[in-house]
Motif scaffolding. Structure first.
Motif, PDB file in Angstrom:
ATOM      1  N   ASN A  43     -85.447  11.186  -7.794  1.00  0.00           N
ATOM      2  CA  ASN A  43     -84.392  11.592  -8.729  1.00  0.00           C
ATOM      3  C   ASN A  43     -84.002  13.041  -8.507  1.00  0.00           C
ATOM      4  O   ASN A  43     -84.866  13.924  -8.486  1.00  0.00           O
ATOM      5  CB  ASN A  43     -84.878  11.440 -10.171  1.00  0.00           C
ATOM      6  N   ALA A  44     -82.703  13.274  -8.374  1.00  0.00           N
ATOM      7  CA  ALA A  44     -82.182  14.637  -8.243  1.00  0.00           C
ATOM      8  C   ALA A  44     -81.110  14.852  -9.299  1.00  0.00           C
ATOM      9  O   ALA A  44     -80.071  14.179  -9.290  1.00  0.00           O
ATOM     10  CB  ALA A  44     -81.600  14.856  -6.853  1.00  0.00           C
ATOM     11  N   VAL A  45     -81.357  15.772 -10.219  1.00  0.00           N
ATOM     12  CA  VAL A  45     -80.330  16.168 -11.180  1.00  0.00           C
ATOM     13  C   VAL A  45     -79.454  17.215 -10.502  1.00  0.00           C
ATOM     14  O   VAL A  45     -79.949  18.246 -10.040  1.00  0.00           O
ATOM     15  CB  VAL A  45     -80.966  16.734 -12.459  1.00  0.00           C
TER      16      VAL A  45
ATOM     17  N   PHE B 172     -78.826  10.390  -7.609  1.00  0.00           N
ATOM     18  CA  PHE B 172     -78.218  11.633  -8.072  1.00  0.00           C
ATOM     19  C   PHE B 172     -77.788  11.458  -9.527  1.00  0.00           C
ATOM     20  O   PHE B 172     -77.020  10.563  -9.856  1.00  0.00           O
ATOM     21  CB  PHE B 172     -77.041  12.003  -7.178  1.00  0.00           C
ATOM     22  N   ILE B 173     -78.304  12.332 -10.387  1.00  0.00           N
ATOM     23  CA  ILE B 173     -78.143  12.193 -11.828  1.00  0.00           C
ATOM     24  C   ILE B 173     -77.265  13.313 -12.361  1.00  0.00           C
ATOM     25  O   ILE B 173     -77.492  14.489 -12.072  1.00  0.00           O
ATOM     26  CB  ILE B 173     -79.520  12.234 -12.521  1.00  0.00           C
ATOM     27  N   GLU B 174     -76.248  12.957 -13.135  1.00  0.00           N
ATOM     28  CA  GLU B 174     -75.434  13.974 -13.794  1.00  0.00           C
ATOM     29  C   GLU B 174     -76.262  14.653 -14.885  1.00  0.00           C
ATOM     30  O   GLU B 174     -76.977  13.991 -15.646  1.00  0.00           O
ATOM     31  CB  GLU B 174     -74.190  13.333 -14.413  1.00  0.00           C
ATOM     32  N   ILE B 175     -76.151  15.972 -14.958  1.00  0.00           N
ATOM     33  CA  ILE B 175     -76.875  16.704 -15.992  1.00  0.00           C
ATOM     34  C   ILE B 175     -76.356  16.284 -17.367  1.00  0.00           C
ATOM     35  O   ILE B 175     -75.149  16.151 -17.576  1.00  0.00           O
ATOM     36  CB  ILE B 175     -76.743  18.235 -15.792  1.00  0.00           C
ATOM     37  N   MET B 176     -77.283  16.045 -18.284  1.00  0.00           N
ATOM     38  CA  MET B 176     -76.923  15.519 -19.597  1.00  0.00           C
ATOM     39  C   MET B 176     -77.025  16.600 -20.675  1.00  0.00           C
ATOM     40  O   MET B 176     -77.958  17.403 -20.663  1.00  0.00           O
ATOM     41  CB  MET B 176     -77.814  14.328 -19.937  1.00  0.00           C
ATOM     42  N   PRO B 177     -76.078  16.614 -21.614  1.00  0.00           N
ATOM     43  CA  PRO B 177     -76.030  17.668 -22.636  1.00  0.00           C
ATOM     44  C   PRO B 177     -77.018  17.400 -23.761  1.00  0.00           C
ATOM     45  O   PRO B 177     -76.658  16.915 -24.840  1.00  0.00           O
ATOM     46  CB  PRO B 177     -74.581  17.595 -23.129  1.00  0.00           C
ATOM     47  N   LEU B 178     -78.274  17.732 -23.529  1.00  0.00           N
ATOM     48  CA  LEU B 178     -79.304  17.564 -24.546  1.00  0.00           C
ATOM     49  C   LEU B 178     -79.703  18.919 -25.112  1.00  0.00           C
ATOM     50  O   LEU B 178     -79.475  19.961 -24.494  1.00  0.00           O
ATOM     51  CB  LEU B 178     -80.516  16.835 -23.950  1.00  0.00           C
ATOM     52  N   ASP B 179     -80.300  18.906 -26.269  1.00  0.00           N
ATOM     53  CA  ASP B 179     -80.629  20.136 -26.977  1.00  0.00           C
ATOM     54  C   ASP B 179     -81.450  21.072 -26.086  1.00  0.00           C
ATOM     55  O   ASP B 179     -82.367  20.651 -25.389  1.00  0.00           O
ATOM     56  CB  ASP B 179     -81.430  19.812 -28.242  1.00  0.00           C
ATOM     57  N   GLY B 180     -81.090  22.345 -26.108  1.00  0.00           N
ATOM     58  CA  GLY B 180     -81.785  23.342 -25.308  1.00  0.00           C
ATOM     59  C   GLY B 180     -81.086  23.661 -24.002  1.00  0.00           C
ATOM     60  O   GLY B 180     -81.328  24.718 -23.411  1.00  0.00           O
ATOM     61  N   VAL B 181     -80.207  22.748 -23.534  1.00  0.00           N
ATOM     62  CA  VAL B 181     -79.508  22.991 -22.266  1.00  0.00           C
ATOM     63  C   VAL B 181     -78.012  22.701 -22.404  1.00  0.00           C
ATOM     64  O   VAL B 181     -77.338  22.401 -21.428  1.00  0.00           O
ATOM     65  CB  VAL B 181     -80.120  22.151 -21.112  1.00  0.00           C
TER      66      VAL B 181
ATOM     67  N   VAL C 243     -78.867   5.022  -1.581  1.00  0.00           N
ATOM     68  CA  VAL C 243     -78.446   6.131  -2.431  1.00  0.00           C
ATOM     69  C   VAL C 243     -77.895   5.532  -3.717  1.00  0.00           C
ATOM     70  O   VAL C 243     -77.228   4.488  -3.700  1.00  0.00           O
ATOM     71  CB  VAL C 243     -77.364   6.968  -1.720  1.00  0.00           C
ATOM     72  N   GLY C 244     -78.191   6.172  -4.848  1.00  0.00           N
ATOM     73  CA  GLY C 244     -77.662   5.715  -6.123  1.00  0.00           C
ATOM     74  C   GLY C 244     -77.126   6.876  -6.940  1.00  0.00           C
ATOM     75  O   GLY C 244     -77.454   8.043  -6.677  1.00  0.00           O
ATOM     76  N   PHE C 245     -76.302   6.563  -7.943  1.00  0.00           N
ATOM     77  CA  PHE C 245     -75.693   7.595  -8.781  1.00  0.00           C
ATOM     78  C   PHE C 245     -75.813   7.176 -10.241  1.00  0.00           C
ATOM     79  O   PHE C 245     -75.392   6.090 -10.630  1.00  0.00           O
ATOM     80  CB  PHE C 245     -74.221   7.789  -8.411  1.00  0.00           C
ATOM     81  N   ILE C 246     -76.407   8.051 -11.046  1.00  0.00           N
ATOM     82  CA  ILE C 246     -76.542   7.807 -12.481  1.00  0.00           C
ATOM     83  C   ILE C 246     -75.568   8.729 -13.189  1.00  0.00           C
ATOM     84  O   ILE C 246     -75.795   9.932 -13.308  1.00  0.00           O
ATOM     85  CB  ILE C 246     -77.991   8.035 -12.945  1.00  0.00           C
ATOM     86  N   SER C 247     -74.460   8.131 -13.639  1.00  0.00           N
ATOM     87  CA  SER C 247     -73.304   8.906 -14.098  1.00  0.00           C
ATOM     88  C   SER C 247     -73.153   8.771 -15.605  1.00  0.00           C
ATOM     89  O   SER C 247     -72.138   8.285 -16.105  1.00  0.00           O
ATOM     90  CB  SER C 247     -72.040   8.413 -13.391  1.00  0.00           C
ATOM     91  N   SER C 248     -74.152   9.231 -16.334  1.00  0.00           N
ATOM     92  CA  SER C 248     -74.173   9.034 -17.789  1.00  0.00           C
ATOM     93  C   SER C 248     -72.974   9.661 -18.483  1.00  0.00           C
ATOM     94  O   SER C 248     -72.527   9.164 -19.516  1.00  0.00           O
ATOM     95  CB  SER C 248     -75.454   9.636 -18.366  1.00  0.00           C
TER      96      SER C 248
ATOM     97  N   PRO D 223     -78.732   1.520 -13.977  1.00  0.00           N
ATOM     98  CA  PRO D 223     -77.589   2.440 -13.982  1.00  0.00           C
ATOM     99  C   PRO D 223     -77.227   2.977 -12.607  1.00  0.00           C
ATOM    100  O   PRO D 223     -76.125   3.490 -12.422  1.00  0.00           O
ATOM    101  CB  PRO D 223     -78.064   3.579 -14.884  1.00  0.00           C
ATOM    102  N   ALA D 224     -78.149   2.887 -11.642  1.00  0.00           N
ATOM    103  CA  ALA D 224     -77.899   3.465 -10.318  1.00  0.00           C
ATOM    104  C   ALA D 224     -77.481   2.372  -9.346  1.00  0.00           C
ATOM    105  O   ALA D 224     -78.320   1.714  -8.718  1.00  0.00           O
ATOM    106  CB  ALA D 224     -79.151   4.181  -9.807  1.00  0.00           C
ATOM    107  N   ARG D 225     -76.193   2.152  -9.218  1.00  0.00           N
ATOM    108  CA  ARG D 225     -75.701   1.154  -8.270  1.00  0.00           C
ATOM    109  C   ARG D 225     -76.040   1.623  -6.855  1.00  0.00           C
ATOM    110  O   ARG D 225     -75.721   2.745  -6.467  1.00  0.00           O
ATOM    111  CB  ARG D 225     -74.192   0.978  -8.401  1.00  0.00           C
ATOM    112  N   PRO D 226     -76.663   0.770  -6.023  1.00  0.00           N
ATOM    113  CA  PRO D 226     -77.123   1.227  -4.709  1.00  0.00           C
ATOM    114  C   PRO D 226     -76.021   1.212  -3.645  1.00  0.00           C
ATOM    115  O   PRO D 226     -75.194   0.300  -3.591  1.00  0.00           O
ATOM    116  CB  PRO D 226     -78.218   0.218  -4.366  1.00  0.00           C
TER     117      PRO D 226
END
Length: 357
Positions: free
Chosen positions: A188-190, A216-225, A274-279, A261-264
């Motif tokens: 996993n790579a953010v 490859f993971i999109e950075i998610m807007p969670l508390d603290g970041v 390769v996969g992409f998690i595009s939350s 969530p990560a379509r290959p």
């Protein structure tokens, strides 16, 4: 309540399913569906909110407050919740954190979960800082596979992103996981703009010679970041373009799990995918099949919504199994359709390490 889960405890847990004279029959596991008709059968379990790293997209550099130990579910309490979810049709379990390998007695926990009827898969998400020394023990306990975080191939940049991590340990962990059959391995790579977005093609290149899936993971807007996520989001479409500019066309791979969530995709001639998690930009809410259990006993209905159902007061207040099952069913039914980011809803109150990745 005793936190240590021994082999004897695992045996007792397994034996509890044996029919005793005059005992009520065990509940027959039935699939659990939410109000939108999605089958919910995957539980991500945060074992701790603590971590041995402080990644820029997960925790603030300072000011992080961890839950007191007595607020965390004990091993026995956690296993009770997991057992009840198997009776409600949950079949897949992933142990997360924080960093799950810092939880004491992890092998015994894995063995106890695997002993539950219906627990088809137990996986682990880890930063691999401790993996090399633990891989054999965790595999022997019944762990099926691992996801490993790796956001850069540059040792100095890795130290900066993780605030102190050692990239060599990650590759030692990957090798140990392969050696002990904890496969397929997913890396996993953010992707964070200005930090590692220029490396996505290099990371994708790992799949050419290795049978790994790099995601490859999109950075998610969670508390603290929130600020980091707002300023440094790299859409998956941009990552795909960078990868194809280097390696050529990404060819979609067949897949049989619409909830993944990560379509290959596969690069030309590559052994891995390769996969992409595009939350954020390409959400996959329609196929979501998961719930989360936080380390302090809250059933999190959606990663990016602050809606939770607190099970700990029921557990410690003497609730019976049927009452707890009913609460879990209620949580499944209440699961929202989507995360609401486009409507300006932000998941305040908890960061990623507190929820579980």
């Amino acid at each position: 309540m005793e936190r240590l889960v021994t082999t004897h405890y695992v045996d007792l847990l397994t034996q509890s399913y044996a029919r005793k004279p005059g005992a009520q029959p065990l509940p027959v596991a039935q699939p659990s569906f939410d109000r939108f008709g999605r089958r919910i059968d995957y539980l991500r379990i945060s074992l701790t909110d603590r971590c041995n790293l402080r990644c820029v997209y997960c925790m603030p550099a300072t000011g992080m407050h961890f839950a007191p130990r007595d607020e965390l579910l004990t091993d026995a309490e956690l296993l009770r919740v997991v057992r009840l979810t198997t009776e409600l049709g949950f079949r897949k379990f992933r142990l997360t954190g924080g960093e799950p390998t810092v939880r004491p007695h992890l092998p015994a926990l894995i063995a106890a979960i695997k002993a539950l009827p219906g627990a088809d898969e137990v996986a682990l998400t880890t930063n691999a800082m401790l993996r090399a020394q633990q891989a054999a023990t965790l595999a022997a306990a019944g762990l099926d596979r691992v996801n490993i975080s790796i956001d850069t191939l540059d040792p100095d940049r890795f130290r900066r992103i993780t605030r102190g991590g050692d990239l060599r340990k990650v590759f030692e962990g990957i090798a140990a996981a392969e050696e002990h059959g904890l496969e397929p391995i997913k890396l996993n790579a953010v992707v964070v703009r200005g930090w590692n977005d220029h490396e996505v093609a290099d990371l994708a290149g790992l799949t050419i010679d290795h049978p790994w899936q790099v995601r490859f993971i999109e950075i998610m807007p969670l508390d603290g970041v929130f600020e980091v996520a707002g300023e440094r989001l790299v859409p998956s479409a941009e990552s795909r373009a960078l990868i194809q500019a280097r390696w050529g066309a990404l060819t979609p791979e067949p897949y049989d799990n619409p909830a993944d969530p990560a379509r290959p995709y596969r690069l030309p001639g590559a052994r891995g995918t390769v996969g992409f998690i595009s939350s954020v930009t390409e959400n996959f809410c329609a196929g979501c099949n998961r719930m989360r259990l936080t380390s302090d006993g809250k059933l999190r209905l959606c990663l990016l919504r602050p809606d939770e159902l607190d099970l700990r007061p029921l557990i410690r207040g003497g609730a019976g199994d049927e009452e707890l099952r009913a609460a879990i069913r209620e949580g499944v039914w209440r699961k929202p359709w989507g995360h609401g980011l486009k409507d300006g809803l932000l998941p305040v109150g908890r960061g990623m390490s507190q929820i579980g990745g």
